[in-house]
Motif scaffolding. Structure first.
Motif, PDB file in Angstrom:
ATOM      1  N   SER A   1      -1.765  12.368  88.443  1.00 17.71           N
ATOM      2  CA  SER A   1      -0.577  11.537  88.642  1.00 17.71           C
ATOM      3  C   SER A   1      -0.677  10.628  89.856  1.00 17.71           C
ATOM      4  O   SER A   1       0.228   9.838  90.118  1.00 17.71           O
ATOM      5  CB  SER A   1       0.659  12.435  88.789  1.00 17.71           C
ATOM      6  N   LYS A   2      -1.769  10.705  90.596  1.00 18.96           N
ATOM      7  CA  LYS A   2      -1.917   9.868  91.784  1.00 18.96           C
ATOM      8  C   LYS A   2      -1.966   8.395  91.399  1.00 18.96           C
ATOM      9  O   LYS A   2      -2.650   8.021  90.423  1.00 18.96           O
ATOM     10  CB  LYS A   2      -3.182  10.255  92.555  1.00 18.96           C
TER      11      LYS A   2
ATOM     12  N   ARG B   1      -1.293  27.600  89.686  1.00 18.53           N
ATOM     13  CA  ARG B   1      -1.494  26.745  90.860  1.00 18.53           C
ATOM     14  C   ARG B   1      -2.594  25.718  90.587  1.00 18.53           C
ATOM     15  O   ARG B   1      -2.498  24.556  91.005  1.00 18.53           O
ATOM     16  CB  ARG B   1      -1.862  27.609  92.066  1.00 18.53           C
ATOM     17  N   TYR B   2      -3.605  26.129  89.868  1.00 18.49           N
ATOM     18  CA  TYR B   2      -4.695  25.226  89.497  1.00 18.49           C
ATOM     19  C   TYR B   2      -4.191  24.125  88.574  1.00 18.49           C
ATOM     20  O   TYR B   2      -4.559  22.951  88.732  1.00 18.49           O
ATOM     21  CB  TYR B   2      -5.793  26.040  88.830  1.00 18.49           C
ATOM     22  N   GLN B   3      -3.341  24.468  87.620  1.00 22.09           N
ATOM     23  CA  GLN B   3      -2.775  23.463  86.726  1.00 22.09           C
ATOM     24  C   GLN B   3      -1.950  22.442  87.519  1.00 22.09           C
ATOM     25  O   GLN B   3      -1.970  21.243  87.217  1.00 22.09           O
ATOM     26  CB  GLN B   3      -1.900  24.143  85.668  1.00 22.09           C
ATOM     27  N   ALA B   4      -1.227  22.923  88.523  1.00 21.68           N
ATOM     28  CA  ALA B   4      -0.451  22.010  89.371  1.00 21.68           C
ATOM     29  C   ALA B   4      -1.379  21.061  90.116  1.00 21.68           C
ATOM     30  O   ALA B   4      -1.057  19.873  90.301  1.00 21.68           O
ATOM     31  CB  ALA B   4       0.401  22.810  90.348  1.00 21.68           C
ATOM     32  N   PHE B   5      -2.531  21.561  90.539  1.00 14.39           N
ATOM     33  CA  PHE B   5      -3.526  20.729  91.206  1.00 14.39           C
ATOM     34  C   PHE B   5      -4.017  19.624  90.274  1.00 14.39           C
ATOM     35  O   PHE B   5      -4.095  18.453  90.662  1.00 14.39           O
ATOM     36  CB  PHE B   5      -4.697  21.598  91.677  1.00 14.39           C
TER      37      PHE B   5
ATOM     38  N   THR C   1      -3.005  29.031 102.309  1.00 17.11           N
ATOM     39  CA  THR C   1      -3.093  28.101 101.192  1.00 17.11           C
ATOM     40  C   THR C   1      -4.383  28.225 100.396  1.00 17.11           C
ATOM     41  O   THR C   1      -4.359  28.150  99.164  1.00 17.11           O
ATOM     42  CB  THR C   1      -2.965  26.655 101.703  1.00 17.11           C
TER      43      THR C   1
ATOM     44  N   TYR D   1     -12.316  22.442  92.099  1.00 17.84           N
ATOM     45  CA  TYR D   1     -11.154  23.057  92.737  1.00 17.84           C
ATOM     46  C   TYR D   1     -11.590  24.141  93.720  1.00 17.84           C
ATOM     47  O   TYR D   1     -11.109  24.192  94.866  1.00 17.84           O
ATOM     48  CB  TYR D   1     -10.243  23.645  91.669  1.00 17.84           C
TER      49      TYR D   1
ATOM     50  N   LYS E   1      -2.489  18.342  87.606  1.00 19.96           N
ATOM     51  CA  LYS E   1      -1.405  17.385  87.351  1.00 19.96           C
ATOM     52  C   LYS E   1      -1.212  16.449  88.527  1.00 19.96           C
ATOM     53  O   LYS E   1      -0.970  15.249  88.347  1.00 19.96           O
ATOM     54  CB  LYS E   1      -0.114  18.149  87.061  1.00 19.96           C
ATOM     55  N   ASN E   2      -1.348  16.992  89.732  1.00 23.36           N
ATOM     56  CA  ASN E   2      -1.209  16.159  90.923  1.00 23.36           C
ATOM     57  C   ASN E   2      -2.316  15.120  91.004  1.00 23.36           C
ATOM     58  O   ASN E   2      -2.071  13.952  91.340  1.00 23.36           O
ATOM     59  CB  ASN E   2      -1.213  17.045  92.170  1.00 23.36           C
ATOM     60  N   GLU E   3      -3.541  15.540  90.705  1.00 24.20           N
ATOM     61  CA  GLU E   3      -4.674  14.615  90.750  1.00 24.20           C
ATOM     62  C   GLU E   3      -4.504  13.505  89.712  1.00 24.20           C
ATOM     63  O   GLU E   3      -4.786  12.337  89.979  1.00 24.20           O
ATOM     64  CB  GLU E   3      -5.983  15.376  90.500  1.00 24.20           C
TER      65      GLU E   3
END
Length: 236
Positions: free
Chosen positions: A112-113, A102-106, A155, A138, A108-110
């Motif tokens: 890719s903004k 879940r942290y890795q997804a965070f 969440t 995080y 990647k999201n940051e």
């Protein structure tokens, strides 16, 4: 009124990473248990002083019940923040954990903004100890504000720690919303109502308050046990 009493806090078992958070919850539990004891004493005194054993609760008794809700909320809030900080860091450092995914997804999201990242994220990425700083960032995001509804626990605690949904279900967490509604009403609206022109306060039956607070402590302990299991499974 019969004696109202908070049940015992569920045992945690051996869980070094979770024990500090459990101690915080335990101290809050002891305080709230004392408040309920005070309500019983006040009720007995009021009934003894009246010709009739019946009668409405005094404002002081209602205020003590409100204090029990606030103490319970504060205990949950502080213990969950400590849980995420202690268990979260241990889990995020294990690449095989659900929390780490879940942290890795965070991250990647940051990254890719389309707009520039926040200064806090930029500072963390460019720091010499970037890995540690990013984990700190995080965790800070999960714990910076209080938990005021079940969605926050879903969440920012359960999902952030990679706790399986079947361990503490959505429905079980959503059952806390009645408590959070009462807590928020007391904190933000002073729990006041205006029937016609007379200002009064909402009243709650002692048994209902005990039941709500008991469920909060039980759920907090369940989240901790589930977090301890996640830490053990990840080998953290």
């Amino acid at each position: 009124m019969s004696v109202i009493e908070l049940g015992d806090l569920p045992e945690l078992g051996r869980a070094p990473r979770v024990r500090p958070a459990y101690r915080i919850l335990g101290r809050a539990h002891a305080s709230v248990k004392g408040l309920f004891g005070a309500v019983s004493v006040l009720d007995d005194a009021r009934r003894s002083a009246n010709p009739s054993k019946k009668g409405r609760m005094s404002h002081i008794e209602h205020d003590v019940l409100r204090a029990a809700i606030i103490f319970t909320s504060a205990g949950l809030d502080a213990s969950m923040k400590r849980l995420v900080r202690d268990a979260g860091r241990a889990l995020l450092e294990q690449s095989n954990s659900s929390a780490a995914k879940r942290y890795q997804a965070f991250l990647k999201n940051e990254l890719s903004k389309p707009v520039a990242a926040t200064s806090a994220f930029i500072n963390a990425v460019t720091a010499p100890n970037a890995a540690d700083r990013l984990i700190d960032l995080y965790i800070d995001q999960q714990t910076e504000s209080s938990f005021q509804k079940s969605g926050h626990l879903k969440t920012r605690v359960r999902d952030a720690l990679g706790i399986p949904a079947q361990a503490v279900t959505d429905l079980e967490l959503e059952s806390l919303d009645e408590f959070f509604k009462a807590r928020n009403k007391i904190v933000h609206e002073m729990d006041l109502v205006d029937p016609a022109n007379s200002i009064t306060q909402n009243s709650r039956a002692p048994e209902d308050v005990v039941a709500m607070c008991s469920y909060v402590f039980e759920t907090g302990a369940r989240l901790m046990r589930a977090a301890a299991s996640a830490v053990k499974k990840a080998g953290a």
